[in-house]
Design an enzyme around this catalytic site. Structure first.
Site, PDB file in Angstrom:
ATOM      1  N   ILE A 154       4.580  -4.559  -4.916  1.00  0.00           N
ATOM      2  CA  ILE A 154       4.441  -5.837  -4.198  1.00  0.00           C
ATOM      3  C   ILE A 154       5.111  -6.964  -4.988  1.00  0.00           C
ATOM      4  O   ILE A 154       5.811  -7.815  -4.420  1.00  0.00           O
ATOM      5  CB  ILE A 154       2.964  -6.159  -3.885  1.00  0.00           C
ATOM      6  CG1 ILE A 154       2.333  -5.021  -3.068  1.00  0.00           C
ATOM      7  CG2 ILE A 154       2.857  -7.467  -3.092  1.00  0.00           C
ATOM      8  CD1 ILE A 154       0.835  -5.177  -2.803  1.00  0.00           C
ATOM      9  N   ARG A 174       1.079  -6.132 -17.596  1.00  0.00           N
ATOM     10  CA  ARG A 174       0.079  -5.807 -18.621  1.00  0.00           C
ATOM     11  C   ARG A 174       0.675  -4.995 -19.753  1.00  0.00           C
ATOM     12  O   ARG A 174       0.217  -5.045 -20.871  1.00  0.00           O
ATOM     13  CB  ARG A 174      -1.082  -5.031 -17.984  1.00  0.00           C
ATOM     14  CG  ARG A 174      -1.936  -5.887 -17.090  1.00  0.00           C
ATOM     15  CD  ARG A 174      -2.902  -5.028 -16.309  1.00  0.00           C
ATOM     16  NE  ARG A 174      -2.184  -4.167 -15.379  1.00  0.00           N
ATOM     17  CZ  ARG A 174      -2.688  -3.068 -14.828  1.00  0.00           C
ATOM     18  NH1 ARG A 174      -3.904  -2.696 -15.124  1.00  0.00           N
ATOM     19  NH2 ARG A 174      -1.978  -2.351 -13.976  1.00  0.00           N
ATOM     20  N   ARG A 236      -5.913 -10.645  -6.253  1.00  0.00           N
ATOM     21  CA  ARG A 236      -7.376 -10.605  -6.239  1.00  0.00           C
ATOM     22  C   ARG A 236      -7.919 -11.896  -6.819  1.00  0.00           C
ATOM     23  O   ARG A 236      -7.311 -12.485  -7.728  1.00  0.00           O
ATOM     24  CB  ARG A 236      -7.909  -9.444  -7.093  1.00  0.00           C
ATOM     25  CG  ARG A 236      -7.853  -8.073  -6.443  1.00  0.00           C
ATOM     26  CD  ARG A 236      -8.819  -7.944  -5.260  1.00  0.00           C
ATOM     27  NE  ARG A 236      -8.768  -6.633  -4.630  1.00  0.00           N
ATOM     28  CZ  ARG A 236      -7.917  -6.282  -3.661  1.00  0.00           C
ATOM     29  NH1 ARG A 236      -7.034  -7.159  -3.192  1.00  0.00           N
ATOM     30  NH2 ARG A 236      -7.966  -5.075  -3.138  1.00  0.00           N
ATOM     31  N   GLU A 265     -15.307 -13.488  -2.729  1.00  0.00           N
ATOM     32  CA  GLU A 265     -15.093 -13.550  -1.280  1.00  0.00           C
ATOM     33  C   GLU A 265     -16.040 -12.590  -0.550  1.00  0.00           C
ATOM     34  O   GLU A 265     -16.428 -11.581  -1.121  1.00  0.00           O
ATOM     35  CB  GLU A 265     -13.623 -13.235  -0.952  1.00  0.00           C
ATOM     36  CG  GLU A 265     -13.164 -11.827  -1.294  1.00  0.00           C
ATOM     37  CD  GLU A 265     -11.686 -11.605  -0.972  1.00  0.00           C
ATOM     38  OE1 GLU A 265     -10.835 -12.323  -1.515  1.00  0.00           O
ATOM     39  OE2 GLU A 265     -11.414 -10.695  -0.168  1.00  0.00           O
ATOM     40  N   HIS A 283      -7.871 -13.412   3.300  1.00  0.00           N
ATOM     41  CA  HIS A 283      -7.439 -12.076   2.850  1.00  0.00           C
ATOM     42  C   HIS A 283      -6.664 -11.327   3.952  1.00  0.00           C
ATOM     43  O   HIS A 283      -7.107 -10.287   4.443  1.00  0.00           O
ATOM     44  CB  HIS A 283      -8.631 -11.253   2.366  1.00  0.00           C
ATOM     45  CG  HIS A 283      -8.234 -10.221   1.347  1.00  0.00           C
ATOM     46  ND1 HIS A 283      -9.022  -9.864   0.283  1.00  0.00           N
ATOM     47  CD2 HIS A 283      -7.102  -9.472   1.206  1.00  0.00           C
ATOM     48  CE1 HIS A 283      -8.418  -8.935  -0.445  1.00  0.00           C
ATOM     49  NE2 HIS A 283      -7.241  -8.691   0.103  1.00  0.00           N
TER      50      HIS A 283
END
Ligand code: DGY
Length: 312
Positions: A154, A174, A236, A265, A283
């Site tokens: 993505i 990361r 997220r 959420e 979302h």
């Protein structure tokens, strides 16, 4: 009673019904309803949503469980380690929602930088007096840097989109390997976050929520962004400090913020509703008919493969 598949939703499209025909029985019951809880004991496969977190205690109540299918690419709502220990397969939906999610991130970015909400409000107000040189001026993106957190499909798909607008993508991930990232339409630098933030007119989040990314974007980190930067989050909630971002908007330090995801959420911190220059969505990253059908097919194929035999 034989319940091989227990789902909290019919999903979108025919995939789940087809799976149920192949592996009777299929039970559909709302998450945590009495029927759902009672069916756990006999379930070999669970199908659930990203908004339905499962715990190790749920696994204890499902001794026959062989596979959990989540109707999402994210698995942060599942007890992944406990599943591994028990030999329970997790099936998610990578790949098929890449374009839809990147498209939504781009939609929010353009809505913010070209001030679509302000322009539409003026057009609808009945007070528009006609074209004016300085009316609803936005921010151009060409030749500016887009910092992308995450080098997965993505993040790369979003990079191709902003590259097509003339932006220069740079990546953080990361692993922090320092090697360049091939995003399909070009090669971009991979940088430490402390180097990426100060040059990023746009910061877009595309990394999973993990122990490493939770709470990563604190106020001191966000202060490294240039004045007037735009932040987009379709990844997220919980990665960025929402209170800090709202405060920065009120202080005029950010050009705008587009959020599709939130910490806690579906409860949205009320402070967002008073913050200026925002686009707030519920979302919707993967919410196209085609994508949700493809997600259901991928999920059901994965469950069929685990339970024994491909769908015909
Ligand atoms: C997912 O599938 O994890 C995405 O958040 C959907 O938008």
């Amino acid at each position: 009673m034989t319940i091989r598949i227990l789902s909290t939703s019919p999903l979108v499209g025919p995939a789940l019904q087809n799976l149920g025909a192949r592996f009777p029985e299929l039970t559909i019951a709302p998450f945590r309803s009495i029927a759902w809880k009672m069916s756990l004991a006999n379930a070999e496969a669970l199908v659930g949503l990203l908004s339905e977190p499962l715990s190790e205690t749920d696994l204890d109540l499902a001794p026959k469980l062989r596979v959990i299918g989540t109707y999402s690419v994210g698995v942060n709502h599942l007890p992944v380690e406990a599943c591994e220990k028990r030999g329970i397969t997790i099936v998610n939906t990578p790949g098929v929602l890449t374009d839809a999610t990147a498209d939504l991130a781009l939609s929010m970015l353009l809505a913010l930088t070209r001030r679509l909400k302000d322009g539409e409000a003026l057009a609808r107000s009945g007070h528009w007096k006609g074209w004016a040189p300085d009316q609803v001026l936005g921010t151009g993106l060409a030749r500016k840097v887009c910092g992308i957190m995450g080098t997965g499909p993505i993040g790369k798909a979003f990079a191709r989109r902003v590259f097509a607008l003339g932006m220069r993508p740079v990546f953080w991930d990361r692993e922090n390997k320092g090697t360049p990232v091939d995003f399909g339409a070009g090669i971009a630098r991979r940088m430490p976050l402390a180097d990426l933030l100060p040059i990023s007119t746009v910061l877009s989040l595309h990394c999973p929520l993990t122990a490493e990314t939770r709470g990563l974007l604190t106020r001191p980190m966000l202060d490294l962004l240039p004045k007037g930067a735009f932040i987009i989050n379709t990844a997220r909630g919980g990665i960025l400090d929402e209170e800090a971002v709202v405060h920065m908007l009120h202080q005029g330090l950010l050009g705008g913020v587009g959020l599709d995801v939130y910490e806690g959420e579906p409860n949205i911190n009320q402070a967002w509703f008073r913050a200026p220059r925002t686009v707030l969505l519920p979302h919707l990253g993967s919410a196209t008919q085609e994508t949700r059908e493809a997600m259901a097919e991928l999920l059901c194929d994965g469950i069929a493969a685990t339970l024994g035999g491909k769908l015909g």
